[in-house]
Design a protein around this motif. Structure first.
Motif, short mmCIF file in Angstrom:
data_model
loop_
_atom_site.label_atom_id
_atom_site.label_comp_id
_atom_site.label_asym_id
_atom_site.label_seq_id
_atom_site.Cartn_x
_atom_site.Cartn_y
_atom_site.Cartn_z
N ALA A 148 51.36 49.15 40.00
CA ALA A 148 51.10 48.68 38.64
C ALA A 148 49.93 47.69 38.61
CB ALA A 148 52.35 48.02 38.07
N VAL A 200 50.76 50.13 32.29
CA VAL A 200 50.55 49.38 33.53
C VAL A 200 51.42 48.14 33.62
CG1 VAL A 200 48.17 50.22 33.74
CG2 VAL A 200 48.61 48.05 32.57
N PRO A 233 51.38 53.81 35.68
CA PRO A 233 50.15 53.09 36.05
C PRO A 233 48.94 53.99 36.29
CG PRO A 233 52.02 52.14 37.20
CD PRO A 233 52.52 53.39 36.53
#
Length: 267
Positions: A151, A215, A241
């Motif tokens: 992430a 994200v 992500p």
């Protein structure tokens, strides 16, 4: 010398130049830490007054805050060259010098001015992550650590893509900073809170146009082991992500269009 070693050499030269004035670098870093610390106090005051916000506790929101600020700190340190492209390169004509070098323009701009002061925001983000771990009882298993790093990488790519778009706008406007601030600093502010707190139209913007939720929000839910109040399946946080890298690729596509429009100042 290859492009990547050249980038690291440029980055080292930038950091070395700032380190020649250690007091200035330290004060700027502390200033970043204290300046963004006001945001932490604001979040704490909100939860101290109301306890929970629509079922979200302060430890859970602290995870969003910590992740997003770490992402932005790294991207802001690397992308400062795009941030000042219009004022420091295009307007003065020094952009032509970069074009003459047989190396990728993006790496030259990223290595041009790597800001040490952004360590202040990064340190603050790490401290808030520690706080979130204690408050929310997060179990940092190898899978959770891997997801957090994934992430983080996607978030850095996303914010860097926003800075690339800011630099691209400079080919048309020269001054585009205030427009981009809506997406950079405004995006940081928006992503610090759970997506479920926002109106439906704004959730769609943060998911499909500027995918900040991809994200931050969905990976954080997976790390917390918390079901999505909006009904998204749990596996979304494992792959979302990737949207940050897709956004960065699209930003560089726009960058190439802007480059074709560029005309030298002739100086």
């Amino acid at each position: 010398m290859g492009s990547l070693p050249l980038f690291f050499r440029l980055m080292a030269a930038s950091i070395s130049g700032q380190a020649r004035y250690p007091a200035s670098a330290l004060l700027l870093t502390v200033g970043q830490f204290l300046g963004t610390g006001i945001e932490v106090i604001a979040v704490w005051a909100l939860f101290h007054r109301f306890g929970e916000v629509q079922g979200w506790a302060i430890g859970e929101v602290a995870l969003f805050y910590g992740l997003v600020n770490c992402m932005f700190a790294i991207a802001d340190a690397l992308g400062h060259g795009f941030d000042v492209l219009g004022t420091e390169f295009l307007r003065t004509g020094t952009f032509d010098r970069l074009l003459l070098r047989p190396r990728p323009l993006a790496l030259q701009l990223m290595g041009n001015d790597v800001r040490i002061s952004r360590l202040g925001r990064l340190l603050q983000g790490v401290i808030v992550l520690v706080f979130a771990t204690v408050q929310a009882g997060i179990a940092w298993t190898p899978g959770a650590v891997a997801l957090a790093l994934f992430a983080l990488a996607g978030g850095v790519a996303l914010f860097l893509g926003i800075l690339v778009l800011q630099g691209t706008l400079s080919f048309w406007t020269v001054e585009s900073l205030e427009i981009a601030n809506v997406l950079t600093y405004g995006g940081v502010q928006a992503a610090q809170y759970p997506l479920a707190l926002y109106a439906q139209w704004f959730r769609r913007v943060l998911t499909f146009i500027v995918p900040l939720a991809c994200v931050a929000y969905y990976p954080a839910l997976a790390i917390l082991g918390k079901p999505d109040p909006l009904g998204a399946p749990g596996w979304v946080g494992m792959v979302s992500p990737l949207a940050g890298f897709v956004f960065l690729a699209a930003a560089f596509g726009a960058w190439r269009i802007g480059l074709r429009r560029y005309a030298s100042t002739g100086s």
